[in-house]
Design a protein around this motif. Structure first.
Motif, PDB file in Angstrom:
ATOM      1  N   ASN A   1      -7.466   1.826  -0.875  1.00  0.00           N
ATOM      2  CA  ASN A   1      -6.557   0.876  -1.505  1.00  0.00           C
ATOM      3  C   ASN A   1      -7.337  -0.347  -1.979  1.00  0.00           C
ATOM      4  N   ARG A   2      -7.032  -0.783  -3.206  1.00  0.00           N
ATOM      5  CA  ARG A   2      -7.564  -2.064  -3.687  1.00  0.00           C
ATOM      6  C   ARG A   2      -6.426  -3.079  -3.582  1.00  0.00           C
ATOM      7  N   PRO A   3      -6.530  -4.055  -2.677  1.00  0.00           N
ATOM      8  CA  PRO A   3      -5.395  -4.927  -2.374  1.00  0.00           C
ATOM      9  C   PRO A   3      -5.150  -6.021  -3.408  1.00  0.00           C
ATOM     10  N   ALA A   4      -4.932  -5.606  -4.642  1.00  0.00           N
ATOM     11  CA  ALA A   4      -4.706  -6.589  -5.706  1.00  0.00           C
ATOM     12  C   ALA A   4      -3.360  -7.279  -5.538  1.00  0.00           C
ATOM     13  N   LEU A   5      -2.277  -6.489  -5.416  1.00  0.00           N
ATOM     14  CA  LEU A   5      -0.948  -7.083  -5.265  1.00  0.00           C
ATOM     15  C   LEU A   5      -0.828  -7.840  -3.948  1.00  0.00           C
ATOM     16  N   GLN A   6      -1.515  -7.347  -2.922  1.00  0.00           N
ATOM     17  CA  GLN A   6      -1.441  -8.033  -1.628  1.00  0.00           C
ATOM     18  C   GLN A   6      -2.094  -9.418  -1.707  1.00  0.00           C
ATOM     19  N   LEU A   7      -3.184  -9.515  -2.464  1.00  0.00           N
ATOM     20  CA  LEU A   7      -3.815 -10.830  -2.628  1.00  0.00           C
ATOM     21  C   LEU A   7      -2.921 -11.790  -3.405  1.00  0.00           C
ATOM     22  N   ALA A   8      -1.969 -11.209  -4.145  1.00  0.00           N
ATOM     23  CA  ALA A   8      -1.012 -12.040  -4.885  1.00  0.00           C
ATOM     24  C   ALA A   8       0.237 -12.326  -4.057  1.00  0.00           C
ATOM     25  N   GLY A   9       0.281 -11.758  -2.819  1.00  0.00           N
ATOM     26  CA  GLY A   9       1.386 -12.068  -1.925  1.00  0.00           C
ATOM     27  C   GLY A   9       2.450 -11.001  -1.811  1.00  0.00           C
TER      28      GLY A   9
END
Length: 316
Positions: A37-45
């Motif tokens: 998983n690349r946590p792109a959306l998670q880094l955006a909250g």
């Protein structure tokens, strides 16, 4: 059967990752899922549907985004990710976290890893290796041999001559993968890979002689660690009352882990050269894969002869 797992330490060694947090004990950290998983959306909250059980990878995009945030916001976002107990966080392209994020990872016991590989290469290599290691696995009784590049799984009752056939094939220049126990992994919907248990690797048993070390006797070129299973040869005692396939027009299959594999039932009687039969089956299988089917060619010849005979009768 327990679901397969891979220790994080093995992934680090295989993909050649650098451990940025050696203070963390990684000996008990295990990976259960082959995807990443690349946590792109998670880094955006956005944490809905966050696959926290997967290996997490930070690439250029994620790294640049976090660097655009203020330090407090970046820390809070990483803390939200670490709180969900991810197995590890891998930085591609030799990217490195700052010291505050590193301290936060140590606090939560989340290993931070780094590699010089590009993000795409890192993802591809990690997924490919994990899919093999975490593939559904079964163990069966049989012998697996590489014959002309085709993986031939020889099966049959104990004592019917599987190991003897394998030994003759080895002497003819083919390679042994495993004798007696074959571990089969389903690495995709089309591919089954066979290998030997570590304890019997490169060994073969011959009744009356005992255990032979094939690698020591015949050299490194006579063995192979893994092999795709393309063909099954099932050896059985000759039954004079049983009808055996003599043309091979219709393929027969056997199934492992939901995957079908072409299967030939070979009757055994004194005087039959099993090694030659297995070689012929492997070459015939390859011919069929290349578009040539000897049985269909014979059928077409018969049809042409019948048509020619009818034409000659009409001329008369």
């Amino acid at each position: 059967m327990d679901a397969p797992v891979v220790k994080l330490r093995k992934l680090i060694e295989k993909v050649e990752l650098v451990n940025l947090t050696p203070e963390i004990d990684i000996s008990q950290i295990k990976i259960c899922y082959p995807d990443i998983n690349r946590p792109a959306l998670q880094l955006a909250g956005f944490f809905d549907h966050f696959s926290h059980e997967r290996v997490q990878i930070i690439g250029n995009v994620e790294y640049a985004y976090t660097n655009s945030m203020c330090q407090e916001a970046k820390r809070n976002m990483y803390e939200e990710i670490f709180r969900r107990k991810i197995p590890c966080l891998v930085y591609a392209r030799n990217l490195k976290p700052d010291e505050e994020i590193k301290e936060l990872a140590i606090q939560y016991g989340i290993p931070l890893l780094s590699t010089g590989k590009t993000t795409s290469d890192l993802m591809a290599e990690t997924i490919r290796w994990l899919k093999v290691q975490l593939a559904p696995t079964i163990s069966i009784h049989g012998v697996l041999v590489d014959v002309f590049g085709e993986g031939v799984l020889i099966m049959g009752e104990s004592g019917i001559g599987k190991s003897e056939a394998a030994l003759e094939l080895i002497k003819r220049g083919h390679r042994l993968v495993t004798d007696d126990v074959v571990e089969i992994r389903k690495v995709s919907d089309d591919t089954l890979v066979g290998s030997a248990p570590n304890i019997t690797k490169h060994m073969i048993e011959l009744r009356g002689i005992g255990i032979l070390d094939v690698k020591a006797l015949f050299g490194a070129e006579s063995v192979k660690d893994t092999q795709t299973i393309n063909l099954v040869i099932n050896l059985e005692d000759w039954d004079k009352d049983k009808e055996y396939d003599r043309l091979g027009m219709d393929e027969q299959y056997t199934e492992f882990l939901g995957n079908k594999v072409v299967c030939h039932n070979i009757p055994i009687r004194p005087g039959r050269n099993l090694a030659v039969i297995v070689e012929s089956a492997a070459v015939n299988y390859r011919q069929k894969q290349m578009g040539y089917n000897a049985a269909k060619e014979l059928y077409n010849r018969v049809q042409r002869n019948l048509m020619r005979g009818r034409t000659d009768e009409d001329d008369d």
